[in-house]
Design an enzyme around this catalytic site. Structure first.
Site, mmCIF file in Angstrom:
data_model
loop_
_atom_site.group_PDB
_atom_site.id
_atom_site.type_symbol
_atom_site.label_atom_id
_atom_site.label_comp_id
_atom_site.label_asym_id
_atom_site.label_seq_id
_atom_site.Cartn_x
_atom_site.Cartn_y
_atom_site.Cartn_z
ATOM 1 N N VAL A 126 0.829 -1.208 0.000
ATOM 2 C CA VAL A 126 0.000 0.000 0.000
ATOM 3 C C VAL A 126 0.867 1.262 0.000
ATOM 4 O O VAL A 126 0.653 2.171 -0.800
ATOM 5 C CB VAL A 126 -0.953 -0.011 1.223
ATOM 6 N N GLU A 131 -7.626 2.209 2.218
ATOM 7 C CA GLU A 131 -7.190 1.948 0.852
ATOM 8 C C GLU A 131 -7.981 0.773 0.267
ATOM 9 O O GLU A 131 -8.153 -0.240 0.914
ATOM 10 C CB GLU A 131 -5.676 1.641 0.851
ATOM 11 N N LYS A 135 -6.470 -3.156 -5.306
ATOM 12 C CA LYS A 135 -6.370 -4.615 -5.388
ATOM 13 C C LYS A 135 -4.945 -4.966 -5.772
ATOM 14 O O LYS A 135 -4.419 -4.404 -6.747
ATOM 15 C CB LYS A 135 -7.302 -5.170 -6.474
ATOM 16 N N PHE A 138 -16.809 -11.465 -8.288
ATOM 17 C CA PHE A 138 -16.660 -12.104 -6.976
ATOM 18 C C PHE A 138 -17.662 -13.217 -6.725
ATOM 19 O O PHE A 138 -18.013 -13.505 -5.581
ATOM 20 C CB PHE A 138 -16.725 -11.054 -5.844
ATOM 21 N N GLY A 189 -14.086 -21.433 -5.909
ATOM 22 C CA GLY A 189 -12.665 -21.774 -5.986
ATOM 23 C C GLY A 189 -12.180 -22.471 -4.740
ATOM 24 O O GLY A 189 -12.927 -23.214 -4.089
ATOM 25 N N CYS A 249 -5.467 -9.483 3.185
ATOM 26 C CA CYS A 249 -6.560 -8.636 3.692
ATOM 27 C C CYS A 249 -7.794 -9.403 4.152
ATOM 28 O O CYS A 249 -8.169 -9.311 5.315
ATOM 29 C CB CYS A 249 -6.943 -7.614 2.626
ATOM 30 N N LYS A 279 -7.706 -11.649 7.473
ATOM 31 C CA LYS A 279 -7.472 -10.907 8.726
ATOM 32 C C LYS A 279 -8.565 -9.866 8.982
ATOM 33 O O LYS A 279 -8.945 -9.629 10.119
ATOM 34 C CB LYS A 279 -6.074 -10.286 8.746
ATOM 35 N N ARG A 334 0.633 -14.408 1.191
ATOM 36 C CA ARG A 334 0.077 -14.370 2.547
ATOM 37 C C ARG A 334 -1.310 -15.032 2.551
ATOM 38 O O ARG A 334 -2.168 -14.677 1.764
ATOM 39 C CB ARG A 334 0.014 -12.917 3.054
HETATM 40 N N1 LIG Z 1 -1.974 -5.310 0.529
HETATM 41 C C1 LIG Z 1 -3.166 -4.890 0.146
HETATM 42 O O1 LIG Z 1 -3.687 -5.282 -0.898
HETATM 43 C C2 LIG Z 1 -3.936 -3.902 0.993
HETATM 44 C C3 LIG Z 1 -5.036 -3.246 0.431
HETATM 45 C C4 LIG Z 1 -5.731 -2.336 1.208
HETATM 46 C C5 LIG Z 1 -5.354 -2.098 2.525
HETATM 47 N N2 LIG Z 1 -4.286 -2.762 3.054
HETATM 48 C C6 LIG Z 1 -3.905 -2.458 4.425
HETATM 49 O O2 LIG Z 1 -2.792 -1.565 4.396
HETATM 50 C C7 LIG Z 1 -1.882 -1.844 5.458
HETATM 51 C C8 LIG Z 1 -0.497 -2.158 4.917
HETATM 52 O O3 LIG Z 1 -0.602 -3.338 4.143
HETATM 53 P P1 LIG Z 1 0.585 -3.818 3.181
HETATM 54 O O4 LIG Z 1 0.086 -5.011 2.448
HETATM 55 O O5 LIG Z 1 1.109 -2.666 2.432
HETATM 56 O O6 LIG Z 1 1.655 -4.263 4.297
HETATM 57 P P2 LIG Z 1 3.195 -4.655 4.078
HETATM 58 O O7 LIG Z 1 3.501 -5.651 5.135
HETATM 59 O O8 LIG Z 1 3.440 -4.981 2.640
HETATM 60 O O9 LIG Z 1 3.967 -3.297 4.400
HETATM 61 C C9 LIG Z 1 4.035 -2.697 5.662
HETATM 62 C C10 LIG Z 1 5.384 -1.997 5.779
HETATM 63 O O10 LIG Z 1 5.403 -1.219 6.968
HETATM 64 C C11 LIG Z 1 6.733 -1.228 7.477
HETATM 65 N N3 LIG Z 1 6.736 -0.757 8.863
HETATM 66 C C12 LIG Z 1 6.292 -1.379 9.980
HETATM 67 N N4 LIG Z 1 6.471 -0.588 11.062
HETATM 68 C C13 LIG Z 1 7.021 0.550 10.620
HETATM 69 C C14 LIG Z 1 7.437 1.771 11.253
HETATM 70 N N5 LIG Z 1 7.299 1.951 12.559
HETATM 71 N N6 LIG Z 1 7.972 2.737 10.484
HETATM 72 C C15 LIG Z 1 8.118 2.565 9.163
HETATM 73 N N7 LIG Z 1 7.743 1.446 8.505
HETATM 74 C C16 LIG Z 1 7.204 0.461 9.219
HETATM 75 C C17 LIG Z 1 7.172 -2.661 7.275
HETATM 76 O O11 LIG Z 1 8.569 -2.792 7.312
HETATM 77 C C18 LIG Z 1 6.575 -2.943 5.876
HETATM 78 O O12 LIG Z 1 7.503 -2.672 4.851
HETATM 79 C C19 LIG Z 1 -2.517 -2.986 6.261
HETATM 80 O O13 LIG Z 1 -3.291 -2.441 7.301
HETATM 81 C C20 LIG Z 1 -3.424 -3.644 5.235
HETATM 82 O O14 LIG Z 1 -4.502 -4.313 5.825
HETATM 83 C C21 LIG Z 1 -3.556 -3.645 2.312
#
Ligand SMILES: NC(=O)c1ccc[n+]([C@@H]2O[C@H](COP(=O)([O-])OP(=O)(O)OC[C@H]3O[C@@H](n4cnc5c(N)ncnc54)[C@H](O)[C@@H]3O)[C@@H](O)[C@H]2O)c1
Length: 441
Positions: A11, A154, A157, A255, A259, A266, A269, A334
């Protein structure tokens, strides 16, 4: 305008890159030194179509920077986005330690007014905790600097993240001051000029919206998987039922593909976290609890069919698996259904050979030498007793069945994504199982 994004994962990196694409000066901060060093060298840590071009272009233009130092990245910054992870706690609720650490770190170092925006998926009430955490640090410093908090969940996708960010269906913002609203309006203007709306609301509703959206999508998937299992029992074809119901505009075509269950970082959790939030208010989300139950069972459906085919004895069998990522166009594994499938195959004593177009490196990191890794999709079929398909990558959709028949020990395919035509495979002499159709009749 200058902004800082804290957390440079799926994100944070996409958000930072896309804001810089419209001319905003962005610093992406992460505590992962290796990730930031690589990004400075132009190495993108994730597979996401189109992301590398946007990152490289904006780094070159001097609008996108990477840093491990948040305090140095707050100078002249108007907005700080928190995009750190919110993994499940031991009981399934969202663990806010990273989100609150960011708020404290901002409080320790901010010098002027700031808007702190939570982009991570966080439960209702988190904005207040962010406000308190940040304020607590200001009090410790003995300073009284003004700041606002906002929620901006956010909806991108994975696999289409850049396009989703640049052309969003909608942007949801929860805030409680005019100043915060105006700043968010200005920030998102370049993305909304073509009619994509920013929906402003109170912070609690915004926090709730993200969970409700993911829970609705997860519900559609589990509903369809439940229907698929019943279709098999009663002799219906779920592919036809899907088309039949999807043509109703109130239901829609998206959707409702059966499958091997939903996975990813996401849905699992977020469904769990919303159940926990409701429980904490003594309200039971009965539908979502069933959604989760159906999903957990669905991840075993393909292996159950394989076990039955081989009289519940997979010892010494070699099983090929196509698709490791939780969905196509990403290397994210994941909570991928493939991991449950692999664990069950190994527990049953099978040898597993795997292939995925982009997730092989990630698979090796997670699975080590528990499975074999193929050079390509055909390589893993050599002397395999069966092929299982867990992810519907486009290149799996029109394979060379003649080569597959030659390589496989048994012409046996178990398709967890319903990508083949049952009659075509029957004509080719391939035994075929899929989801939601009893193919043994
Ligand atoms: N991945 C998706 O498709 C998606 C979509 C929408 C929302 N989200 C939400 O967005 C959030 C982030 O998801 P993601 O998939 O990008 O996670 P991710 O694990 O890919 O990235 C999180 C990053 O945060 C960093 N981090 C942790 N603590 C930190 C700190 N104190 N300072 C600086 N950096 C720090 C980690 O090192 C990591 O690189 C989550 O809450 C998730 O639920 C994810």
């Amino acid at each position: 305008m200058k902004i800082t994004i804290v957390g440079t994962g799926y994100v944070g990196l996409v958000t930072g890159a896309c804001f810089s694409e419209v001319g905003i000066d962005v610093t992406c901060v992460d505590i992962d030194v290796n990730k930031i060093e690589n990004l400075k060298k132009g190495i993108i840590p994730i597979y996401e179509p189109g992301l590398d071009e946007v990152v490289h272009r904006n780094v070159k233009k001097g609008r996108l920077h990477f840093s491990t130092n948040l305090s140095e990245s707050l100078d002249d910054v108007e907005v700080v986005f928190g995009a750190v992870g919110t993994p499940p706690d031991e009981d399934g609720s969202a663990d806010l330690k990273y989100v609150l650490e960011v708020a404290r770190e901002v409080g320790r170092h901010m010098k002027d007014y700031l808007l702190i925006v939570t982009k991570s998926t966080v439960p209702v009430g988190t904005a207040e905790k962010v406000r308190e955490a940040l304020k607590g640090e200001l009090v410790k410093r003995g300073v009284d600097l003004p700041f606002d908090v906002a929620s901006n969940p956010e909806f991108l996708k994975e696999g289409a993240a850049v396009q989703d960010f640049l052309k969003p269906d909608r942007i949801v913002v929860g805030c409680d001051t005019d100043r915060a609203k105006k700043t968010m309006e200005r920030l998102y203007k370049p993305f909304t000029m073509n009619g994509h709306p920013v929906i402003f609301m109170d912070i609690t509703s915004s926090e709730m919206t993200k969970y409700a959206a993911n829970s609705m999508l997860a519900t559609k998937i589990s509903f369809m998987n439940d229907m698929a299992n019943l279709c098999e029992i009663v002799g219906a074809d779920v592919n036809m039922v899907r088309k039949g119901i999807g043509s109703d505009s109130r239901i829609g075509t998206k959707f409702i593909y059966p499958g091997t269950g939903y996975g990813g970082s996401c849905f699992p959790k977020d469904v769990q976290a919303l159940i926990k939030t409701a429980d904490s208010y003594s309200y039971s989300l009965k539908v979502l609890k069933a959604v989760e139950e159906v999903n957990n069972a669905q991840k075993s459906v393909l292996v159950n069919k394989l076990m039955k085919h081989f009289n519940y004895d997979l010892k010494g069998k070699t099983i090929a698996l196509w698709g490791l990522a939780f969905k196509p166009q990403t290397d994210d594994m994941r909570e991928a259904p493939s991991l449950v499938i692999i664990r069950k195959l190994l527990e049953a004593g099978a040898h597993v050979k795997t292939y995925d177009p982009v997730a092989m490196k990630e698979a090796e990191r997670i699975l080590g030498n528990k499975v074999e890794y193929g050079q390509d999709q055909y390589d893993v079929l050599i002397d395999a007793d069966a092929l299982l398909i867990a992810t519907e990558w486009p290149e799996f959709k029109f394979p060379n069945f003649n080569i597959m028949k030659k390589l496989l020990k048994n012409p046996l395919i178990l398709d967890g994504r319903n990508i083949y035509d049952l009659n075509e495979l029957k004509d080719r002499g391939i035994t075929y199982y899929c989801i939601g159709i009893d193919t043994t009749k």
